[in-house]
Design an enzyme around this catalytic site. Structure first.
Site, PDB file in Angstrom:
ATOM      1  CG  HIS A 170      -0.202  -0.391   2.494  1.00  0.00           C
ATOM      2  ND1 HIS A 170      -0.286  -1.658   3.013  1.00  0.00           N
ATOM      3  CD2 HIS A 170       0.632   0.281   3.329  1.00  0.00           C
ATOM      4  CE1 HIS A 170       0.452  -1.747   4.103  1.00  0.00           C
ATOM      5  NE2 HIS A 170       1.023  -0.583   4.319  1.00  0.00           N
ATOM      6  CG  ASP A 270       5.010  -3.768   5.426  1.00  0.00           C
ATOM      7  OD1 ASP A 270       5.274  -4.242   6.547  1.00  0.00           O
ATOM      8  OD2 ASP A 270       4.006  -3.080   5.190  1.00  0.00           O
ATOM      9  CD  GLU A 312       5.232  -7.882   8.117  1.00  0.00           C
ATOM     10  OE1 GLU A 312       4.730  -7.908   9.250  1.00  0.00           O
ATOM     11  OE2 GLU A 312       4.613  -7.439   7.144  1.00  0.00           O
TER      12      GLU A 312
HETATM   13  C1  GLC Z   1       3.587  -4.684   8.715  1.00  0.00           C
HETATM   14  C2  GLC Z   1       4.326  -3.833   9.722  1.00  0.00           C
HETATM   15  C3  GLC Z   1       3.338  -3.154  10.620  1.00  0.00           C
HETATM   16  C4  GLC Z   1       2.399  -2.326   9.772  1.00  0.00           C
HETATM   17  C5  GLC Z   1       1.774  -3.150   8.639  1.00  0.00           C
HETATM   18  C6  GLC Z   1       1.117  -2.288   7.631  1.00  0.00           C
HETATM   19  O1  GLC Z   1       2.876  -5.694   9.304  1.00  0.00           O
HETATM   20  O2  GLC Z   1       5.222  -4.616  10.447  1.00  0.00           O
HETATM   21  O3  GLC Z   1       3.965  -2.392  11.598  1.00  0.00           O
HETATM   22  O4  GLC Z   1       1.380  -1.815  10.580  1.00  0.00           O
HETATM   23  O5  GLC Z   1       2.745  -3.888   7.938  1.00  0.00           O
HETATM   24  O6  GLC Z   1       2.072  -1.638   6.827  1.00  0.00           O
END
Ligand code: GLC
Length: 633
Positions: A170, A270, A312
């Site tokens: 995003h 992310d 992630e």
């Molecule tokens: C990942 C990050 C987190 C964030 C999310 C949205 O999970 O670690 O901190 O809120 O992405 O970008």
């Protein structure tokens, strides 16, 4: 233009050689994603042009790094790797400040530094920087792009690779693309998911999870100005990107190469689980999300083979392993992925004083490709979600829901036998899920122990902190240390006084570095000194033990003592057995069991620096960890 023609005409000899070796890794995922399009070949050519330009702008120093990494492909798997995660401002004010603290990082043996989101975020609330306004500018509070480039060079000279976040799912609503979309520009509206009415959003919402139910319900936000519902998985100001549009894929590829050319070596990709949407599914972990990562990796490696990707994906264990790549893409997706479930089992074992669930669940974890490895950790900047499946809980006679509830109670201090101080995060009234926030030290009991001025409790809390780190270090992969955990920094409740942080209790585990406190790390009687010196000893012991290379197989073994966890690392390089006592009492493992595991004779404990005869079994002190190796008499 035809792909092969383009390559023939435009690629250098070096790029052509790489294309011969890796071209199929580029085309396979791209065909899957965009192969049906009439302009498919042109899309690929556009991506290759981004690669060519990116390679052209790469400095001689980074090209040398590319060559070095090609010759040393297992560099991130070696046991000398050690990671550190920090917000640049909380650690050292800004990027130039970080450069001044390189000696501190070296004291801890750090080779990998993840500086939390450092690109220019939106103003006001920005989810800790995860709402990016400009991917080509550094957050002005931290410095400039020139500072970043200088810092990566200084880190590299000190043997430290910089990891940075690529917030690819995003953008912030303030990003130029979103701004243009808001003016009604169709080209940019196609960068996002926009709907005129609730028909599709309602259908999607039926099968979607809610990630931040405390902040907003559902996954779509109405925008009056453009009369559209916009897809937002996370906060209202983070719009999900639409990768069904190949232009968006190309934009992000260009950004990856731009940052790689500033010296970023590891990209923390992310929220990758959410990158592809398909009606009737959870829109998480879809095969296309994997293909996007595979395509980015293959294309970016053409231009910058030094870089690696970290997934992630905080999803269940079976869903994480595919981020290393499967089938033909085995080992060709992300080199690293967060080992979220191991982190959860470690905290679960500390609360329960039992290691059965961790042993059972780890034994069932699918194997990972040889070239991949885990990022292991006990705490990060995010909350802990109790990712324990009902099946794994049932496997050791626990009810999954009740156990997860117990852990939430325990780590928020509502359970009467709890030693922890933590906060509830994102209570979901529909499934009663409660996640937990808190720093490593506070969750491990140090906050209560200090408050009660109880030396025995302090020793137990330090024991817990060191025990779980000993396992994170021995597991295999890059161990990540969250800033401050090396000193036992406690929860920071000041976040409630910062308007942009007040609503998000994850800030409780994102304290500022206390350099005055850190000064006492060399006083081995002090609390920070006890933690720092012993952790440092663990880290440097790990570095010496080349047997702990990530390619060595990791197997959880039952020790036949429910309080003692056993983790076996074995490979032709040699075998190491890690044992850890997860209870407040003394615990014993029999000589017979040690022998069965292959550690019956003369043993040497690398952590305790002590030799003994395993035939008579071994006694572990409360929270003691051992890394054992068989030695010749
Ligand atoms: C990942 C990050 C987190 C964030 C999310 C949205 O999970 O670690 O901190 O809120 O992405 O970008």
């Amino acid at each position: 233009m035809h792909i092969e023609n383009y390559i023939e005409k435009n690629f250098s000899a070096e790029l052509r050689t790489r294309w011969q070796a890796w071209g199929e890794d580029v085309l396979r995922p791209l065909r899957f994603l965009y192969g049906e399009r009439a302009d498919f070949e042109q899309c690929v050519v556009n991506f290759l042009e981004i690669v060519r330009k990116g390679r052209g702008k790469r400095s001689a120093e980074l090209r040398a790094l590319d060559n070095e990494r090609l010759l040393k492909p297992d560099w991130y798997q070696r046991s000398d790797q050690m990671g550190y995660i920090a917000y640049a401002d909380r650690f050292a004010d800004n990027l130039n400040g970080v450069a001044k603290r390189i000696d501190y990082l070296q004291e801890l043996g750090i080779t990998y530094l993840h500086l939390m989101p450092l690109l220019e975020p939106r103003t006001g609330e920005n989810d800790g920087g995860y709402a990016v306004k400009d991917y080509r500018a550094v957050d002005p509070r931290l410095g400039t792009m020139a500072d970043l480039e200088r810092l990566t060079g200084q880190l590299r000279a000190a043997g430290i690779s910089l990891c940075t976040d690529l917030v690819c799912n995003h953008t912030a609503t303030d990003h130029e693309w979103a701004q243009k979309a808001k003016t009604g520009d169709q080209t940019y509206q196609d960068y996002y998911f926009m709907f005129r009415d609730r028909t599709l959003p309602d259908q999607y919402d039926k099968t979607l999870r809610e990630i931040f139910p405390d902040f907003k319900r559902g996954n779509f936000i109405w925008h009056e100005d453009i009369q559209r519902w916009v897809w937002t998985t996370f906060n209202t100001y983070q719009w999900d990107l639409n990768y069904q549009n190949p232009t968006v894929f190309g934009e992000m590829l260009d950004i990856i190469l731009y940052l790689a050319n500033q010296g970023v070596e590891i990209f923390r990709m992310d929220a990758v689980a959410f990158m592809w949407k398909q009606l009737g599914t959870t829109c998480e972990n879809l095969p296309q999300a994997h293909a996007l990562l595979q395509a980015w990796r293959a294309l970016s490696r053409l231009a910058a083979p030094a870089i690696i990707l970290l997934a992630e994906a905080i999803v269940s264990p079976e869903d994480v392993v595919p981020y290393f790549g499967q089938g033909l893409a085995t080992g060709k997706e992300c080199e690293l992925a967060y080992h979220n479930s191991f982190m959860v089992y470690l905290w679960s074992a500390l609360a329960e004083r039992k290691v059965n669930l961790m042993t059972y669940a780890l034994q069932r974890l699918p194997i990972i490709p040889n070239s991949s490895t885990w990022a292991t950790y006990v705490r990060l900047h995010d909350d802990i979600g109790w990712a324990i499946t009902d099946e794994n809980a049932a496997g050791v006679g626990l009810n999954g829901f009740l156990h997860r509830s117990f852990l939430s109670d325990f780590y928020t201090g509502t359970h009467e036998e709890s030693f922890a101080r933590g906060l509830v995060f994102q209570f979901n009234p529909e499934n009663m899920d409660r996640r937990v926030n808190g720093s490593c030290a506070s969750l491990a009991g140090l906050e209560i122990a200090i408050e009660q001025r109880d030396a025995k409790l302090v020793t137990l809390a330090i024991g817990r902190i060191l025990l779980i780190h000993a396992f994170v270090l021995v597991y295999g992969g890059i161990p990540l240390l969250y800033m401050g955990d090396e000193l036992g920094l406690l929860n920071d409740y000041n976040y409630v006084h910062v308007p942009e942080h007040r609503a998000d209790s994850r800030w409780v585990q994102r304290p500022k570095m206390d350099w005055w406190f850190a000064e006492s790390r060399h006083n081995k009687e002090s609390i920070p000194g006890r933690i720092f010196s012993q952790l440092r000893q663990q880290i440097f012991t790990r570095k010496r033990l080349f047997q702990l290379h990530a390619q060595a197989k990791t197997t959880a073994v039952y020790t036949y003592n429910e309080q003692v966890f056993g983790l076996l690392r074995h490979s032709p390089r040699g075998n190491i057995l890690a044992l850890g006592n997860f209870s407040e009492g003394y615990q014993y493992v029999t000589g017979q069991r040690l022998q069965e595991i292959g550690f019956g004779g003369a043993l040497y404990d690398h952590l305790g620096e002590r030799a003994f005869n395993g035939r008579y079994g071994v006694t572990l002190e409360p929270f003691q960890a051992m890394w054992l190796e068989t030695v010749a008499h």
